[in-house]
Design a protein around this motif. Structure first.
Motif, mmCIF file in Angstrom:
data_model
loop_
_atom_site.group_PDB
_atom_site.id
_atom_site.type_symbol
_atom_site.label_atom_id
_atom_site.label_comp_id
_atom_site.label_asym_id
_atom_site.label_seq_id
_atom_site.Cartn_x
_atom_site.Cartn_y
_atom_site.Cartn_z
ATOM 1 N N ASP A 188 54.618 164.129 46.082
ATOM 2 C CA ASP A 188 55.077 165.350 46.809
ATOM 3 C C ASP A 188 56.671 164.970 47.205
ATOM 4 O O ASP A 188 56.855 164.307 48.059
ATOM 5 C CB ASP A 188 54.321 165.401 48.163
ATOM 6 C CG ASP A 188 54.722 166.812 48.684
ATOM 7 O OD1 ASP A 188 55.748 167.145 48.646
ATOM 8 O OD2 ASP A 188 53.883 167.365 49.471
ATOM 9 N N SER A 189 57.575 165.879 46.693
ATOM 10 C CA SER A 189 58.895 165.599 46.938
ATOM 11 C C SER A 189 59.342 165.842 48.448
ATOM 12 O O SER A 189 60.477 164.770 48.994
ATOM 13 C CB SER A 189 59.848 166.406 46.077
ATOM 14 O OG SER A 189 59.719 167.723 46.491
ATOM 15 N N SER A 190 58.686 166.684 49.343
ATOM 16 C CA SER A 190 59.040 166.475 50.732
ATOM 17 C C SER A 190 58.720 165.447 51.409
ATOM 18 O O SER A 190 59.321 164.982 52.284
ATOM 19 C CB SER A 190 58.502 167.971 51.140
ATOM 20 O OG SER A 190 57.084 167.919 51.118
ATOM 21 N N GLU A 209 68.438 171.334 46.933
ATOM 22 C CA GLU A 209 67.032 171.456 46.386
ATOM 23 C C GLU A 209 67.425 172.674 45.317
ATOM 24 O O GLU A 209 68.030 173.441 45.407
ATOM 25 C CB GLU A 209 66.172 172.159 47.455
ATOM 26 C CG GLU A 209 65.651 170.906 48.477
ATOM 27 C CD GLU A 209 64.376 171.256 48.936
ATOM 28 O OE1 GLU A 209 63.863 172.315 48.587
ATOM 29 O OE2 GLU A 209 64.377 170.804 50.079
ATOM 30 N N ASN A 219 60.432 171.572 41.240
ATOM 31 C CA ASN A 219 61.378 171.381 42.006
ATOM 32 C C ASN A 219 62.156 170.226 42.239
ATOM 33 O O ASN A 219 61.400 169.139 42.011
ATOM 34 C CB ASN A 219 60.599 171.452 43.575
ATOM 35 C CG ASN A 219 60.199 172.546 44.169
ATOM 36 O OD1 ASN A 219 60.862 173.681 43.736
ATOM 37 N ND2 ASN A 219 59.214 172.829 44.861
ATOM 38 N N VAL A 221 64.851 167.730 43.965
ATOM 39 C CA VAL A 221 65.602 167.360 45.358
ATOM 40 C C VAL A 221 66.694 166.150 44.918
ATOM 41 O O VAL A 221 66.458 165.414 44.266
ATOM 42 C CB VAL A 221 64.730 166.849 46.616
ATOM 43 C CG1 VAL A 221 65.796 166.894 47.771
ATOM 44 C CG2 VAL A 221 63.748 167.878 46.744
ATOM 45 N N ASP A 295 59.732 166.817 42.001
ATOM 46 C CA ASP A 295 58.343 166.979 42.853
ATOM 47 C C ASP A 295 57.277 166.876 41.687
ATOM 48 O O ASP A 295 57.142 167.843 40.833
ATOM 49 C CB ASP A 295 58.393 168.345 43.413
ATOM 50 C CG ASP A 295 57.204 168.787 44.319
ATOM 51 O OD1 ASP A 295 56.727 167.864 45.002
ATOM 52 O OD2 ASP A 295 56.651 169.983 44.171
#
Lengths: 546, 383
Positions: A188-190, A209, A219, A221, A295
């Motif tokens: 998960d990129s976040s 982003e 996604n 980043v 992501d």
């Protein structure tokens, strides 16, 4: 360098930081010039969304009635699999259906035209946006948001109800350390971004982003420190990613990104560095690198990369620096062994017997007597067998994999020697090569090195030491011509930079490394730290009776 | 594409620069470790090759006789004989790893030049094998198995390299041999190898390096004993380590001095048409052993020992120089080198009869010995 200039000229008209925000609107308009607007009818709006999402079965449409006087008809559309259903119930449906009971919408001053304000005031979702364009709204739905439609209101209002990752961090699989943090990036990129943010609490850390791929809308980043990273390289990275994002249907891995944005698409050596460790990524950000987080992959691409990146590990900085330096030298030596040891064996036993010390020549001749194949084929078979064993061991489940390696290495090797098919010397050569190949911490670079040894062996079998020198030249030229976002890949060896070797070739103590690499970081801002940091014992106070 | 072409051209160039082209697997070679050369009565050259038997060498407990094969053949020249051996060897003879040459005394007396021509020309061979003279036929020397399972040539090579423990002999390598045969000014010494009968009935015979063979130009003229060997090594700065024993006249004590280092300086003198040399030798040593006579329980007087040691070495040198000048008339120490550097003009005039000039020259020897430590216990040598 030529390529870099060409690319940056192409997109010179764009301000590098501004355009990313408009990115998706731009890319939408590129795909299809005609906007699909929403209508006044709730049902029609829902139909628009459903048809845009190809009537997939995981689309949920929940009709509701906001019980004001008069009541308002509405519906929320979302994709079941990627939203948190509890959030839908508690943050959206409950406040709308229960919180506004029996209140007069006219008294509250809500008219259909002002429905966004009603939702903003009553919903506890952190992001509420209004979209007139159906395509843009659908993208939001695909990203895990819900779209609220209200009868008589010609827009979709998106609310954030996405499911967060339940994986906080993972153990890094490919970059294990004994001493050092055991935290690794996740898919998960976040979460990954959070790990970096937690390590670098800087106002200069810039996060960009955007989405890549016409179909996948993956996604991406991009993170960098704006004071330290070289602006030209940042521009170059963003431009290349933008170019890929517009023209590729889908990206499903960081490897996919690497293939599109590398400087050396056809090279045997993969000059793009990716790491699984947030501590490594943060350290590299501080050196002026740019992190590209995809992501869906726990590997974060770091650009630009140089050869020294592939020979250092995070653990080096947890060990005594003499030992860490020794370890690094072993790895560099290992690279030479992997490329040339089997070739030297072949050359020396078939052409240059006079180069061997007499006793060794006798021993080699003795162990090889009765072996039916020339040294080249002998070494080639064994190397092939070893590569096959390794491949088999990786694909199989752990415990079976180990069994295969042991059976292969011990039993086949031993029996081959006993049967007189290969000589014990070549088994030792292959084993040594294998051991040294495992000292190189990043397998994606050592893959290239491992392939070169077959070329070198063939050259050695044809031309002896001359062949090996030819191979050496070929490899040297290839490596020296590699670039990573315009940065020479072989830096700090070629071009030589003694200052940089303090940290990239050796591992001097932290206080001795005062500058960032001028190849990578912003040349206006190279100083890392002050001069006086070398620790020393406190001044002794003399004559106090001790 | 341009780069690829350039690279291809470079690779092809590399191909052209390779001068030797012969692929041969190491196990298909007959690795020759020792070679002996002698002459038959009819004037043919006999070459003996000691070929290693690698399969037996890597065996766990190699038998002394299994590790090598002796092949012998005759021919019109050394090379011819060697090629004739190839007719009976089942492998290609590979002479790059030769360790020792054994040359029959008869050939040495005739002149080494007749056999060295081949080794100047052949490219495969190294210049480092040691050259020995033998009174026995070379095949007898080479066929001396030992209980270590070592090929005799390798054993001889180890003996030659270990001359520094006694410095009683000096073995020249092939380079020095070739140099000496090609240059009439340079004289040459090397060592005689002899086969000793076994120490006990169970033992195998031994090889021993005994005397220093003295060559005038390239012809063997005689031998020097162990003392002469030490003197030769002192003057030619080849003395590494070794023992000097003498008996003290007054007390009857015997001293054994271990020489730790020595340095000879040779000053050529040319005055009034007379050639002379001042040999200045500095020796450092330690007292390794003292055999005390019954009634002298006195401490060692180091200064006295130093004086006596100097005298002893001086006597050795003088004796050997006298032997070289008067008996052999050969400048075995190659003092011509020092002389030619200092007086090049004069040397040019007399170089053709240098050995005679040397024999007539006045040579003075001055030895300065120092004892650096007694190497004895607290009793200072008292028993």
């Amino acid at each position: 360098m030529k390529k870099l200039k060409k690319r940056s000229r192409k997109s010179l008209h764009k301000a590098c930081e501004g355009y990313i925000n408009q990115n998706h609107a731009e890319s939408l308009s590129n795909e299809d010039a005609s906007l699909i607007g929403f209508t006044l009818s709730l049902k029609e709006n829902i139909d628009i969304i459903k048809s845009l999402l190809s009537h997939s079965d995981d689309i949920i449409i929940r009709h509701f009635k906001i019980p004001t006087i008069p009541s308002i008809e509405g519906a929320i559309v979302f994709i079941k699999s990627i939203v948190d259903l509890k959030l839908v119930e508690s943050n959206i449906l409950a406040p709308l259906m229960l919180g506004l009971k029996d209140q007069s919408s006219e008294e509250l001053g809500y008219f259909h035209a002002n429905i966004k304000a009603l939702l903003e005031e009553n919903l506890s979702s952190h992001s509420i946006e209004s979209y007139n364009d159906a395509k843009a709204a659908v993208l939001e739905a695909l990203g895990g948001n819900g779209i609220i439609f209200v009868d008589g209101f010609p827009a979709g209002i998106t609310v954030a109800i996405g499911k967060g990752s339940n994986k906080e961090s993972a153990e890094p699989q490919t970059e294990r350390v004994v001493k050092g943090p055991q935290q690794g990036f996740v898919e998960d990129s976040s979460v990954n971004l959070a790990m970096i943010r937690r390590r670098i609490k800087s106002t200069d850390l810039v996060i960009r982003e955007f989405q890549l791929g016409k179909e996948t809308k993956s996604n991406i980043v991009v993170a960098y420190l704006k004071t330290i990273a070289e602006p030209a390289i940042v521009d170059e990275v963003l431009n290349r990613l933008d170019d890929v994002g517009r023209n590729v249907d889908g990206i499903t891995s960081t490897g996919g990104i690497e293939d599109y944005i590398t400087d050396n698409p056809l090279s045997l050596f993969q000059a793009d560095f990716s790491t699984e460790r947030p501590d490594r990524a943060s350290a590299m950000l501080l050196e002026g690198r740019i992190a590209i987080i995809y992501d869906g992959s726990p590997f974060v691409l770091m650009a630009p990369s140089i050869v020294a990146d592939f020979f250092s590990t995070s653990e080096d900085y947890y060990l005594n620096f003499y030992f860490a330096t020794f370890n690094r030298l072993i790895r560099y030596f290992g690279a030479l062994v992997v490329m040339f040891l089997p070739a030297i064996y072949v050359a020396v036993t078939t052409y240059h017997q006079e180069m061997l010390p007499t006793r060794l020549a006798l021993t080699l001749a003795g162990t090889r007597s009765g072996v039916p194949y020339p040294a080249y084929f002998e070494a080639l078979f064994m190397e092939m067998a070893f590569e096959a064993l390794r491949e088999a061991g990786i694909r199989l489940p752990t415990h079976i994999g180990q069994a295969v390696s042991i059976v292969g290495a011990l039993i086949i090797g031993q029996s081959a020697v006993e049967a007189g098919l290969v000589s014990p010397a070549v088994v030792i050569i292959v084993a040594t090569t294998a051991i040294f190949s495992f000292t190189i911490p990043f397998s994606n670079f050592s893959l290239g090195l491992r392939l070169t040894r077959f070329i070198n062996m063939t050259l050695a079998a044809l031309l002896g030491i001359y062949g090996i020198i030819a191979g050496f030249l070929f490899i040297g030229l290839t490596l020296s011509s590699l670039r990573s976002f315009g940065v020479p890949f072989m830096a700090p060896f070629a071009p030589t930079n003694l200052q940089d070797m303090r940290d990239y070739f050796l591992r001097l103590p932290q206080w001795a490394i005062k500058k960032r690499s001028s190849h990578v970081a912003n040349k206006q801002n190279l100083t890392k730290k002050q001069d006086h940091l070398k620790p020393q014992p406190p001044m002794e106070e003399g004559g106090d009776g001790h | 594409m341009k780069k690829v072409k350039l690279l291809a051209i470079m690779l092809i160039c590399i191909l052209l620069t390779s001068s030797c082209w012969s692929r041969r697997e190491i196990e298909s070679l007959g690795i020759v470790l020792g070679m002996g050369i002698s002459k038959t009565e009819e004037g043919l050259y006999t070459v003996v090759a000691q070929v290693a038997n690698p399969g037996a060498i890597v065996a766990e407990n190699p038998e002394g006789r299994d590790v090598y094969t002796i092949m012998i053949s005759e021919g019109l020249s050394v090379f011819d004989a060697l090629r004739n051996i190839a007719r009976l060897a089942k492998r290609r003879l590979y002479i790059a790893h030769i360790q020792v040459f054994i040359i029959d005394e008869a050939i040495a007396k005739e002149g080494l030049g007749q056999v060295m021509g081949f080794f100047v020309q052949v490219m495969e061979i190294r210049m480092e094998p040691f050259v020995f003279i033998s009174k026995l036929p070379p095949k007898e020397i080479l066929d001396t198995p030992n209980s270590l399972g070592l090929v005799p040539s390798l054993g001889l090579n180890i003996l030659a390299r270990g001359y520094g423990t006694t410095s009683k002999y000096y073995v020249s390598n092939l380079l020095k041999t070739v140099e000496a045969t090609n240059n009439p000014i340079i004289n040459y010494v090397t060592t005689l190898v002899e086969k000793l009968p076994p120490a006990t009935n169970e033992e195998l015979p031994f090889l021993k390096l005994t005397q220093l063979a003295v060559f005038k130009d390239q012809r063997l003229v005689g031998y020097l004993d162990e003392e002469g060997g030490q003197a030769y090594n002192f003057i030619s700065n080849n003395f590494k380590n070794g023992l000097i024993t003498y008996e003290c006249g007054n007390t009857g004590d015997q001293y054994v001095i271990e020489v730790l280092s020595s340095k000879a300086k040779i000053h050529p003198i040319y005055t009034d048409e007379r050639i002379g040399f001042d040999i200045e030798l500095k020796v450092e040593g330690s007292i390794a052993e003292r055999i005390s006579s019954m009634y002298t329980k006195v401490p060692i007087d180091i200064e006295k020992v130093e004086r006596q040691l100097s005298q002893t070495i001086e006597d050795k040198l003088t004796k050997t120089i006298a032997l070289a000048q008067e008996e052999y008339h050969v400048d075995i120490f190659n003092l011509s080198r020092n002389f030619s550097i200092k007086h090049p003009q004069k040397f040019k005039e007399i170089k053709d009869q240098w050995n005679e000039e040397f024999s007539r020259s006045d040579i003075s020897v001055k030895v300065e010995a120092t004892i650096t430590h007694s190497a004895l216990n607290v009793n200072r040598g008292r028993l």
